[in-house]
Write a protein that holds these residues in place. Structure first.
Motif, PDB file in Angstrom:
ATOM      1  N   LYS A  73       0.475 -11.560  -4.091  1.00  0.00           N
ATOM      2  CA  LYS A  73       1.550 -10.569  -4.218  1.00  0.00           C
ATOM      3  C   LYS A  73       1.209  -9.522  -5.280  1.00  0.00           C
ATOM      4  O   LYS A  73       1.482  -8.335  -5.095  1.00  0.00           O
ATOM      5  CB  LYS A  73       2.879 -11.251  -4.572  1.00  0.00           C
ATOM      6  CG  LYS A  73       3.427 -12.121  -3.477  1.00  0.00           C
ATOM      7  CD  LYS A  73       3.981 -11.293  -2.362  1.00  0.00           C
ATOM      8  CE  LYS A  73       4.637 -12.179  -1.315  1.00  0.00           C
ATOM      9  NZ  LYS A  73       4.779 -11.499  -0.044  1.00  0.00           N
ATOM     10  N   LEU A  74       0.608  -9.952  -6.374  1.00  0.00           N
ATOM     11  CA  LEU A  74       0.201  -9.024  -7.422  1.00  0.00           C
ATOM     12  C   LEU A  74      -0.836  -8.038  -6.884  1.00  0.00           C
ATOM     13  O   LEU A  74      -0.756  -6.831  -7.131  1.00  0.00           O
ATOM     14  CB  LEU A  74      -0.358  -9.799  -8.614  1.00  0.00           C
ATOM     15  CG  LEU A  74      -0.745  -8.985  -9.832  1.00  0.00           C
ATOM     16  CD1 LEU A  74       0.461  -8.249 -10.399  1.00  0.00           C
ATOM     17  CD2 LEU A  74      -1.358  -9.901 -10.886  1.00  0.00           C
ATOM     18  N   TRP A  75      -1.797  -8.543  -6.113  1.00  0.00           N
ATOM     19  CA  TRP A  75      -2.807  -7.672  -5.516  1.00  0.00           C
ATOM     20  C   TRP A  75      -2.158  -6.685  -4.541  1.00  0.00           C
ATOM     21  O   TRP A  75      -2.495  -5.505  -4.516  1.00  0.00           O
ATOM     22  CB  TRP A  75      -3.891  -8.491  -4.803  1.00  0.00           C
ATOM     23  CG  TRP A  75      -4.869  -7.615  -4.106  1.00  0.00           C
ATOM     24  CD1 TRP A  75      -5.910  -6.934  -4.670  1.00  0.00           C
ATOM     25  CD2 TRP A  75      -4.883  -7.280  -2.725  1.00  0.00           C
ATOM     26  NE1 TRP A  75      -6.564  -6.196  -3.724  1.00  0.00           N
ATOM     27  CE2 TRP A  75      -5.957  -6.390  -2.517  1.00  0.00           C
ATOM     28  CE3 TRP A  75      -4.096  -7.640  -1.637  1.00  0.00           C
ATOM     29  CZ2 TRP A  75      -6.253  -5.867  -1.264  1.00  0.00           C
ATOM     30  CZ3 TRP A  75      -4.401  -7.121  -0.396  1.00  0.00           C
ATOM     31  CH2 TRP A  75      -5.471  -6.238  -0.228  1.00  0.00           C
ATOM     32  N   GLU A  76      -1.210  -7.162  -3.730  1.00  0.00           N
ATOM     33  CA  GLU A  76      -0.529  -6.294  -2.772  1.00  0.00           C
ATOM     34  C   GLU A  76       0.227  -5.175  -3.500  1.00  0.00           C
ATOM     35  O   GLU A  76       0.220  -4.024  -3.058  1.00  0.00           O
ATOM     36  CB  GLU A  76       0.431  -7.097  -1.896  1.00  0.00           C
ATOM     37  CG  GLU A  76      -0.292  -7.987  -0.907  1.00  0.00           C
ATOM     38  CD  GLU A  76       0.641  -8.928  -0.166  1.00  0.00           C
ATOM     39  OE1 GLU A  76       1.882  -8.754  -0.218  1.00  0.00           O
ATOM     40  OE2 GLU A  76       0.117  -9.872   0.474  1.00  0.00           O
ATOM     41  N   LEU A  77       0.887  -5.520  -4.616  1.00  0.00           N
ATOM     42  CA  LEU A  77       1.587  -4.512  -5.402  1.00  0.00           C
ATOM     43  C   LEU A  77       0.595  -3.480  -5.939  1.00  0.00           C
ATOM     44  O   LEU A  77       0.847  -2.273  -5.880  1.00  0.00           O
ATOM     45  CB  LEU A  77       2.346  -5.163  -6.558  1.00  0.00           C
ATOM     46  CG  LEU A  77       3.022  -4.204  -7.540  1.00  0.00           C
ATOM     47  CD1 LEU A  77       4.078  -3.353  -6.837  1.00  0.00           C
ATOM     48  CD2 LEU A  77       3.632  -4.997  -8.691  1.00  0.00           C
ATOM     49  N   ASP A  78      -0.533  -3.944  -6.424  1.00  0.00           N
ATOM     50  CA  ASP A  78      -1.569  -3.051  -6.934  1.00  0.00           C
ATOM     51  C   ASP A  78      -2.039  -2.088  -5.839  1.00  0.00           C
ATOM     52  O   ASP A  78      -2.205  -0.892  -6.080  1.00  0.00           O
ATOM     53  CB  ASP A  78      -2.746  -3.878  -7.461  1.00  0.00           C
ATOM     54  CG  ASP A  78      -3.841  -3.011  -8.032  1.00  0.00           C
ATOM     55  OD1 ASP A  78      -3.569  -2.277  -8.998  1.00  0.00           O
ATOM     56  OD2 ASP A  78      -4.970  -3.071  -7.503  1.00  0.00           O
ATOM     57  N   GLN A  79      -2.215  -2.586  -4.634  1.00  0.00           N
ATOM     58  CA  GLN A  79      -2.644  -1.738  -3.520  1.00  0.00           C
ATOM     59  C   GLN A  79      -1.573  -0.720  -3.158  1.00  0.00           C
ATOM     60  O   GLN A  79      -1.876   0.435  -2.859  1.00  0.00           O
ATOM     61  CB  GLN A  79      -3.003  -2.594  -2.298  1.00  0.00           C
ATOM     62  CG  GLN A  79      -4.228  -3.440  -2.495  1.00  0.00           C
ATOM     63  CD  GLN A  79      -5.399  -2.625  -2.994  1.00  0.00           C
ATOM     64  OE1 GLN A  79      -5.895  -1.744  -2.326  1.00  0.00           O
ATOM     65  NE2 GLN A  79      -5.832  -2.918  -4.207  1.00  0.00           N
ATOM     66  N   GLU A  80      -0.325  -1.154  -3.199  1.00  0.00           N
ATOM     67  CA  GLU A  80       0.782  -0.236  -2.900  1.00  0.00           C
ATOM     68  C   GLU A  80       0.812   0.904  -3.919  1.00  0.00           C
ATOM     69  O   GLU A  80       0.975   2.075  -3.561  1.00  0.00           O
ATOM     70  CB  GLU A  80       2.107  -1.004  -2.925  1.00  0.00           C
ATOM     71  CG  GLU A  80       3.308  -0.173  -2.560  1.00  0.00           C
ATOM     72  CD  GLU A  80       4.591  -0.977  -2.616  1.00  0.00           C
ATOM     73  OE1 GLU A  80       5.603  -0.394  -3.059  1.00  0.00           O
ATOM     74  OE2 GLU A  80       4.589  -2.156  -2.229  1.00  0.00           O
ATOM     75  N   ILE A  81       0.621   0.562  -5.192  1.00  0.00           N
ATOM     76  CA  ILE A  81       0.594   1.578  -6.242  1.00  0.00           C
ATOM     77  C   ILE A  81      -0.584   2.523  -6.019  1.00  0.00           C
ATOM     78  O   ILE A  81      -0.452   3.743  -6.127  1.00  0.00           O
ATOM     79  CB  ILE A  81       0.542   0.918  -7.639  1.00  0.00           C
ATOM     80  CG1 ILE A  81       1.864   0.208  -7.933  1.00  0.00           C
ATOM     81  CG2 ILE A  81       0.227   1.945  -8.720  1.00  0.00           C
ATOM     82  CD1 ILE A  81       1.819  -0.719  -9.124  1.00  0.00           C
ATOM     83  N   ASN A  82      -1.752   1.970  -5.696  1.00  0.00           N
ATOM     84  CA  ASN A  82      -2.928   2.808  -5.432  1.00  0.00           C
ATOM     85  C   ASN A  82      -2.710   3.724  -4.235  1.00  0.00           C
ATOM     86  O   ASN A  82      -3.112   4.893  -4.252  1.00  0.00           O
ATOM     87  CB  ASN A  82      -4.167   1.942  -5.192  1.00  0.00           C
ATOM     88  CG  ASN A  82      -4.658   1.296  -6.460  1.00  0.00           C
ATOM     89  OD1 ASN A  82      -4.332   1.711  -7.562  1.00  0.00           O
ATOM     90  ND2 ASN A  82      -5.442   0.253  -6.314  1.00  0.00           N
ATOM     91  N   ASP A  83      -2.097   3.207  -3.189  1.00  0.00           N
ATOM     92  CA  ASP A  83      -1.848   4.013  -1.991  1.00  0.00           C
ATOM     93  C   ASP A  83      -0.859   5.138  -2.272  1.00  0.00           C
ATOM     94  O   ASP A  83      -1.009   6.249  -1.776  1.00  0.00           O
ATOM     95  CB  ASP A  83      -1.305   3.140  -0.854  1.00  0.00           C
ATOM     96  CG  ASP A  83      -2.341   2.188  -0.299  1.00  0.00           C
ATOM     97  OD1 ASP A  83      -3.543   2.372  -0.580  1.00  0.00           O
ATOM     98  OD2 ASP A  83      -1.953   1.229   0.408  1.00  0.00           O
ATOM     99  N   ARG A  84       0.142   4.846  -3.055  1.00  0.00           N
ATOM    100  CA  ARG A  84       1.192   5.825  -3.350  1.00  0.00           C
ATOM    101  C   ARG A  84       0.685   6.891  -4.310  1.00  0.00           C
ATOM    102  O   ARG A  84       1.071   8.047  -4.225  1.00  0.00           O
ATOM    103  CB  ARG A  84       2.408   5.097  -3.923  1.00  0.00           C
ATOM    104  CG  ARG A  84       3.603   5.972  -4.159  1.00  0.00           C
ATOM    105  CD  ARG A  84       4.820   5.199  -4.648  1.00  0.00           C
ATOM    106  NE  ARG A  84       4.471   4.280  -5.709  1.00  0.00           N
ATOM    107  CZ  ARG A  84       4.900   3.020  -5.772  1.00  0.00           C
ATOM    108  NH1 ARG A  84       5.678   2.536  -4.854  1.00  0.00           N
ATOM    109  NH2 ARG A  84       4.546   2.245  -6.775  1.00  0.00           N
ATOM    110  N   GLY A  85      -0.154   6.492  -5.237  1.00  0.00           N
ATOM    111  CA  GLY A  85      -0.670   7.431  -6.221  1.00  0.00           C
ATOM    112  C   GLY A  85       0.261   7.563  -7.402  1.00  0.00           C
ATOM    113  O   GLY A  85       1.248   6.842  -7.536  1.00  0.00           O
ATOM    114  N   VAL A  86      -0.035   8.505  -8.247  1.00  0.00           N
ATOM    115  CA  VAL A  86       0.733   8.727  -9.467  1.00  0.00           C
ATOM    116  C   VAL A  86       1.374  10.108  -9.390  1.00  0.00           C
ATOM    117  O   VAL A  86       0.697  11.091  -9.088  1.00  0.00           O
ATOM    118  CB  VAL A  86      -0.195   8.650 -10.713  1.00  0.00           C
ATOM    119  CG1 VAL A  86       0.572   8.946 -11.982  1.00  0.00           C
ATOM    120  CG2 VAL A  86      -0.872   7.298 -10.787  1.00  0.00           C
TER     121      VAL A  86
END
Length: 133
Positions: free
Chosen positions: A99-112
């Motif tokens: 789940k932590l990895w999935e959250l990290d990927q979601e953040i990366n996909d969304r960007g800053v």
């Protein structure tokens, strides 16, 4: 659901980089050394353009040869990762890590999100400050 082999490897205390993981596990399949240079080569638009150009040249022939090598590299890379995954499957990655990895990927996909006005203002003030030094 996708599972990241590198995350699983790191969780188990294996080294970073699937090439290093394959070595440490002493797998029959190993990553090819030339992979990184081939990836860098094909990251450049001018090298990709050589593959589709109509002109004949030594550079185009070299690019075609590298492309054939790149395809072999990709096939081998999949084999290596499958071999690593087969070994790692013996120890389950905790759901909390997944789940932590999935959250990290979601953040990366969304960007800053970036406040362009603040960046522009900061850039202007930095330039003014440099001018006053």
């Amino acid at each position: 659901m996708f599972r990241c082999t590198q995350v699983h490897s790191l969780y188990l205390g294996l080294p970073h980089g699937l090439d290093n993981v394959a070595k440490s596990l002493r797998l029959k399949e190993q990553k090819l050394e030339e992979g990184k240079s081939l990836i860098r080569f094909f990251m450049k638009k001018e090298n990709l353009d050589l593959l589709t150009s109509n002109s004949e040249s030594i550079k185009k022939d070299e690019a075609i040869k590298k492309y054939e090598d790149f395809k072999k590299y990709c096939i081998n890379d999949v084999r290596v990762e499958r071999s690593i995954r087969k070994v790692l499957e013996k120890v389950k990655l905790p759901e909390s890590e997944q789940k932590l990895w999935e959250l990290d990927q979601e953040i990366n996909d969304r960007g800053v999100l970036v406040d362009i006005n603040s960046v522009s203002y900061t850039h202007l003030r930095a330039h003014e400050t440099r001018s006053n030094l």
